[in-house]
Design a protein around this motif. Structure first.
Motif, PDB file in Angstrom:
ATOM      1  N   ASP A   1      18.290  18.128  -2.667  1.00  0.00           N
ATOM      2  CA  ASP A   1      18.581  16.953  -3.019  1.00  0.00           C
ATOM      3  C   ASP A   1      17.615  16.468  -1.751  1.00  0.00           C
ATOM      4  N   LEU A   2      16.201  16.409  -1.705  1.00  0.00           N
ATOM      5  CA  LEU A   2      15.741  16.568  -0.611  1.00  0.00           C
ATOM      6  C   LEU A   2      15.943  15.207   0.097  1.00  0.00           C
ATOM      7  N   SER A   3      16.510  14.095  -0.687  1.00  0.00           N
ATOM      8  CA  SER A   3      17.479  12.925   0.544  1.00  0.00           C
ATOM      9  C   SER A   3      18.299  13.381   1.305  1.00  0.00           C
TER      10      SER A   3
ATOM     11  N   LEU B   1      13.846  17.520  -6.537  1.00  0.00           N
ATOM     12  CA  LEU B   1      12.504  17.995  -6.862  1.00  0.00           C
ATOM     13  C   LEU B   1      13.168  19.708  -7.053  1.00  0.00           C
ATOM     14  N   ASP B   2      12.548  19.954  -7.547  1.00  0.00           N
ATOM     15  CA  ASP B   2      12.591  21.724  -7.792  1.00  0.00           C
ATOM     16  C   ASP B   2      11.500  22.615  -6.943  1.00  0.00           C
TER      17      ASP B   2
ATOM     18  N   ILE C   1      10.981  24.123   2.210  1.00  0.00           N
ATOM     19  CA  ILE C   1      11.101  22.882   2.691  1.00  0.00           C
ATOM     20  C   ILE C   1      12.189  22.987   4.206  1.00  0.00           C
ATOM     21  N   LEU C   2      12.865  23.635   4.639  1.00  0.00           N
ATOM     22  CA  LEU C   2      13.582  23.576   5.283  1.00  0.00           C
ATOM     23  C   LEU C   2      13.062  23.788   6.691  1.00  0.00           C
TER      24      LEU C   2
ATOM     25  N   GLU D   1       4.646  11.070  -5.842  1.00  0.00           N
ATOM     26  CA  GLU D   1       4.827  11.875  -5.221  1.00  0.00           C
ATOM     27  C   GLU D   1       5.544  11.661  -4.343  1.00  0.00           C
ATOM     28  N   ILE D   2       5.991  12.645  -3.738  1.00  0.00           N
ATOM     29  CA  ILE D   2       7.169  12.136  -3.023  1.00  0.00           C
ATOM     30  C   ILE D   2       6.227  12.857  -1.070  1.00  0.00           C
ATOM     31  N   VAL D   3       6.845  11.915  -0.496  1.00  0.00           N
ATOM     32  CA  VAL D   3       6.297  11.929   0.663  1.00  0.00           C
ATOM     33  C   VAL D   3       7.129  11.702   1.813  1.00  0.00           C
TER      34      VAL D   3
END
Length: 170
Positions: free
Chosen positions: A27-29, A60-61, A67-68, A98-100
């Motif tokens: 859960d990137l958000s 995203l996977d 990511i952190l 894409e995700i930005v």
């Protein structure tokens, strides 16, 4: 010295291609919101405002540790290099392909000649800042290594005397 050793170990972990990634649905958000909340007290202590524009439910996977690391470095740097009374803006959006993630801060900015060097190890556009902040110029090198491992792209833009913006595109 302990901080330097820790940063070097973190960089080695991010660059280690023999170690597999742990890919999971993230859960990137939520990760970005939580990271901003954790770092907000440091911003408030400096008299900074943090504006968030985080699109909900972006997933995203990917590898959470990588990511952190990127998100933490971006937000930490924005807080560190923004003078009191300044502003940090954190944005997360999904477009068609894409995700930005964008982290932008007001302040001195980075000279145009230095933009291609900011992700280099030990690079500091203002060496006098290292004694103030206690870091060694490894954060963005660590973020770059993490991004390369997960197939993301890092970008930087800046207008000296106005702003600096770091982007992550996945």
């Amino acid at each position: 010295m302990g901080g330097l050793v820790g940063d070097l170990l973190s960089l080695a972990r991010m660059e280690d291609t023999d170690t597999g990634l742990f890919i999971e649905k993230l859960d990137l958000s939520g990760i970005i919101t939580e990271t901003v909340c954790e770092m907000e007290p440091a911003a408030l202590e400096k008299g900074l405002s943090i504006d968030r524009q985080i699109e909900p439910d972006i997933t995203l996977d990917s590898d959470k540790e990588h990511i952190l690391k990127i998100v933490s470095v971006y937000i930490d740097n924005a807080i560190k290099y923004t003078d009191g009374g300044g502003k940090v803006e954190v944005s997360l959006q999904r477009d068609k392909r894409e995700i930005v993630l964008s982290v932008r801060n007001t302040g001195d900015g980075i000279p145009k000649d230095d933009l291609d060097k900011v992700f280099d190890r030990f690079y500091r556009s203002d060496p006098s800042r290292s004694s103030e902040s206690g870091d060694f110029g490894l954060g963005l090198a660590i973020a770059k290594a993490a991004a390369e491992r997960i197939g993301a792209v890092l970008q930087v833009s800046s207008e000296p005397g106005e702003y600096t913006e770091f982007r992550l595109a996945i």
